[in-house]
Each structure stands twice: as C-alpha cells, then as structure tokens.
Write a protein that holds these residues in place. Structure first.
Motif, mmCIF file in Angstrom:
data_model
loop_
_atom_site.group_PDB
_atom_site.id
_atom_site.type_symbol
_atom_site.label_atom_id
_atom_site.label_comp_id
_atom_site.label_asym_id
_atom_site.label_seq_id
_atom_site.Cartn_x
_atom_site.Cartn_y
_atom_site.Cartn_z
ATOM 1 N N GLU A 124 1.126 -9.971 3.215
ATOM 2 C CA GLU A 124 0.217 -10.947 2.497
ATOM 3 C C GLU A 124 -0.278 -10.148 1.081
ATOM 4 O O GLU A 124 -0.547 -10.773 0.116
ATOM 5 C CB GLU A 124 -1.159 -11.101 3.510
ATOM 6 C CG GLU A 124 -0.842 -11.874 4.428
ATOM 7 C CD GLU A 124 -2.157 -12.300 5.294
ATOM 8 O OE1 GLU A 124 -3.016 -12.904 4.872
ATOM 9 O OE2 GLU A 124 -1.959 -11.695 6.380
ATOM 10 N N VAL A 125 -0.398 -8.999 1.207
ATOM 11 C CA VAL A 125 -0.441 -8.147 -0.065
ATOM 12 C C VAL A 125 0.563 -8.327 -0.995
ATOM 13 O O VAL A 125 0.419 -8.734 -2.035
ATOM 14 C CB VAL A 125 -0.578 -6.431 0.359
ATOM 15 C CG1 VAL A 125 -0.587 -5.735 -0.759
ATOM 16 C CG2 VAL A 125 -2.015 -6.165 1.172
ATOM 17 N N LEU A 126 1.756 -8.042 -0.568
ATOM 18 C CA LEU A 126 2.808 -8.275 -1.367
ATOM 19 C C LEU A 126 2.767 -9.648 -2.056
ATOM 20 O O LEU A 126 3.073 -10.077 -3.308
ATOM 21 C CB LEU A 126 4.146 -8.193 -0.723
ATOM 22 C CG LEU A 126 4.571 -6.513 -0.571
ATOM 23 C CD1 LEU A 126 5.606 -6.395 0.533
ATOM 24 C CD2 LEU A 126 4.693 -5.433 -1.697
ATOM 25 N N ALA A 127 2.804 -10.620 -1.223
ATOM 26 C CA ALA A 127 2.889 -12.165 -1.448
ATOM 27 C C ALA A 127 1.680 -12.487 -2.574
ATOM 28 O O ALA A 127 1.969 -13.025 -3.615
ATOM 29 C CB ALA A 127 2.596 -13.099 -0.262
ATOM 30 N N THR A 128 0.525 -11.985 -2.435
ATOM 31 C CA THR A 128 -0.506 -11.917 -3.468
ATOM 32 C C THR A 128 -0.333 -11.490 -4.589
ATOM 33 O O THR A 128 -0.543 -12.111 -5.436
ATOM 34 C CB THR A 128 -1.892 -11.717 -2.750
ATOM 35 O OG1 THR A 128 -2.109 -12.293 -1.616
ATOM 36 C CG2 THR A 128 -3.059 -11.659 -3.563
ATOM 37 N N MET A 129 0.088 -10.097 -4.547
ATOM 38 C CA MET A 129 0.666 -9.569 -5.953
ATOM 39 C C MET A 129 1.544 -10.330 -6.625
ATOM 40 O O MET A 129 1.566 -10.508 -7.965
ATOM 41 C CB MET A 129 1.002 -8.072 -5.667
ATOM 42 C CG MET A 129 -0.446 -7.350 -5.216
ATOM 43 S SD MET A 129 0.243 -5.516 -4.730
ATOM 44 C CE MET A 129 -0.249 -4.671 -6.398
ATOM 45 N N THR A 130 2.715 -10.652 -5.885
ATOM 46 C CA THR A 130 3.665 -11.456 -6.732
ATOM 47 C C THR A 130 3.367 -12.895 -7.038
ATOM 48 O O THR A 130 3.410 -13.009 -8.343
ATOM 49 C CB THR A 130 4.701 -11.565 -5.679
ATOM 50 O OG1 THR A 130 5.293 -10.390 -5.011
ATOM 51 C CG2 THR A 130 5.830 -12.441 -6.294
ATOM 52 N N GLN A 131 2.670 -13.519 -6.483
ATOM 53 C CA GLN A 131 2.200 -14.950 -6.784
ATOM 54 C C GLN A 131 1.324 -14.861 -7.990
ATOM 55 O O GLN A 131 1.384 -15.415 -8.846
ATOM 56 C CB GLN A 131 1.261 -15.589 -5.569
ATOM 57 C CG GLN A 131 0.728 -16.781 -5.997
ATOM 58 C CD GLN A 131 0.094 -17.682 -4.839
ATOM 59 O OE1 GLN A 131 -0.124 -16.934 -3.605
ATOM 60 N NE2 GLN A 131 -0.584 -18.480 -5.233
ATOM 61 N N HIS A 132 0.273 -13.804 -7.852
ATOM 62 C CA HIS A 132 -0.622 -14.033 -9.046
ATOM 63 C C HIS A 132 -0.248 -12.854 -10.072
ATOM 64 O O HIS A 132 -0.910 -12.486 -11.109
ATOM 65 C CB HIS A 132 -2.086 -13.672 -8.708
ATOM 66 C CG HIS A 132 -2.729 -14.349 -7.581
ATOM 67 N ND1 HIS A 132 -3.361 -15.682 -7.958
ATOM 68 C CD2 HIS A 132 -2.548 -14.395 -6.274
ATOM 69 C CE1 HIS A 132 -3.654 -16.536 -6.970
ATOM 70 N NE2 HIS A 132 -3.374 -15.737 -5.864
ATOM 71 N N LYS A 133 1.058 -12.171 -10.066
ATOM 72 C CA LYS A 133 1.317 -11.316 -10.956
ATOM 73 C C LYS A 133 0.431 -10.114 -11.301
ATOM 74 O O LYS A 133 0.295 -10.040 -12.534
ATOM 75 C CB LYS A 133 2.155 -12.047 -12.332
ATOM 76 C CG LYS A 133 3.164 -12.835 -11.674
ATOM 77 C CD LYS A 133 4.118 -13.020 -12.897
ATOM 78 C CE LYS A 133 5.357 -13.917 -12.589
ATOM 79 N NZ LYS A 133 6.579 -13.120 -12.299
ATOM 80 N N VAL A 134 0.034 -9.415 -10.291
ATOM 81 C CA VAL A 134 -1.066 -8.338 -10.450
ATOM 82 C C VAL A 134 -0.312 -7.319 -9.832
ATOM 83 O O VAL A 134 0.035 -7.080 -8.979
ATOM 84 C CB VAL A 134 -2.540 -8.960 -9.720
ATOM 85 C CG1 VAL A 134 -3.324 -10.101 -10.568
ATOM 86 C CG2 VAL A 134 -2.457 -8.910 -8.370
ATOM 87 N N ARG A 135 -0.742 -5.954 -10.714
ATOM 88 C CA ARG A 135 -0.579 -4.850 -10.399
ATOM 89 C C ARG A 135 -1.433 -3.918 -9.639
ATOM 90 O O ARG A 135 -1.099 -2.775 -9.199
ATOM 91 C CB ARG A 135 -0.072 -4.108 -11.565
ATOM 92 C CG ARG A 135 1.030 -4.779 -12.296
ATOM 93 C CD ARG A 135 1.486 -3.899 -13.757
ATOM 94 N NE ARG A 135 2.341 -5.020 -14.616
ATOM 95 C CZ ARG A 135 3.401 -4.819 -14.546
ATOM 96 N NH1 ARG A 135 4.056 -3.800 -13.739
ATOM 97 N NH2 ARG A 135 4.364 -5.404 -15.184
ATOM 98 N N ARG A 136 -2.665 -4.489 -9.687
ATOM 99 C CA ARG A 136 -3.791 -3.922 -8.789
ATOM 100 C C ARG A 136 -4.692 -4.959 -7.934
ATOM 101 O O ARG A 136 -4.730 -6.141 -8.694
ATOM 102 C CB ARG A 136 -4.739 -3.081 -9.914
ATOM 103 C CG ARG A 136 -4.186 -2.041 -10.590
ATOM 104 C CD ARG A 136 -4.814 -1.697 -11.799
ATOM 105 N NE ARG A 136 -4.111 -0.578 -12.470
ATOM 106 C CZ ARG A 136 -3.676 -0.873 -13.540
ATOM 107 N NH1 ARG A 136 -3.007 -1.951 -13.949
ATOM 108 N NH2 ARG A 136 -2.921 0.266 -14.349
#
Length: 138
Positions: free
Chosen positions: A89-101
């Motif tokens: 879920e961490v990876l999916a959220t970072m990828t979906q929202h294109k956030v690095r933090r």
C-alpha cells in the motif's frame, strides 16, 4: 507482512502553518531531511513542504522566507498512509500520487515519514527500482 510502521523514520517534527518557510528550512537542516510535515493549530497534518517548494515558490519568486507562511506551501489535501498499512500500500500510494515522501498516520496523529531512502533500505531492490522508475516518469 511489512508495514509502514516498520519502514518509516519515526519522530517526524511538524512546522506549524503559522510559522515561516525559513522555520521549515531550519527544521530540515536540523534533522537532515529534504521535507517536513506542515501541521495546523489542531495538530492535524495539512501537507508536506519540501526544500524544492521553498526554493521554487519562495526564493525564486523573490519572496522573503522569513515572513512567508509555511501554511501557504501545503497541498489541498495531504497524501498519507496508515502506520499499519502494508508495504504494498505504501508503494501503491507513493506511485499513484507521485510523492517521494509520505507522512505516516496512526489514529490521526503523525508518527513518522517514509522516504524513497526508507523504502530502499527496507524492501527488495527490484521493488525499490520499480518505485523509483514510476516516480521518475512524467
């Protein structure tokens, strides 16, 4: 199952919305980070300010970082992850929202931050590579 709590760096310190961009920069320097969460008077997360935000939205615009409100640098809605959410879920959220933090929340309370470096240390190389590739594309 690896959780966000296991990946995160704990003890994230907020800059208040009524503090300044310079205060945010000092917090980043003090903690050796490139971003700090922004919290409102209710201690709830309002967003994340990065060193790039300060450079592009304050300094490059000729604004005074010592008077520019940190709260004016937050996003419309903060992208977060729950402390007990899975690494997937961490990876999916970072990828979906294109956030690095990614701020980590437990019971509406900020408990830590996850950066790409945290992911790189905690997860297999192939998984980390996929995240970096996803965040590096337009």
């Amino acid at each position: 199952m690896t959780t966000a709590r296991e990946i995160m760096t704990s003890g994230a310190e907020c800059v208040a919305t009524d503090q300044t961009a310079a205060d945010a920069a000092r917090l980043m320097a003090q903690h050796g980070t490139g971003a700090v969460p922004i919290c409102g008077p209710d201690n709830k997360l309002k967003g994340v300010v990065t060193d790039r935000d300060i450079t592009v939205k304050v300094v490059a615009q000729g604004r005074d970082a010592g008077t520019f409100p940190a709260g004016d640098l937050n996003q419309a809605q903060a992208v977060t992850i729950g402390a007990d959410d899975s690494a997937d879920e961490v990876l999916a959220t970072m990828t979906q929202h294109k956030v690095r933090r990614l701020p980590v929340i437990d019971d509406e309370r900020l408990v830590g931050m996850i950066s790409i470096a945290d992911v790189a240390h905690a997860l297999p190389n192939a998984t980390t590579g996929e995240l970096v590739a996803a965040l590096s594309t337009g």
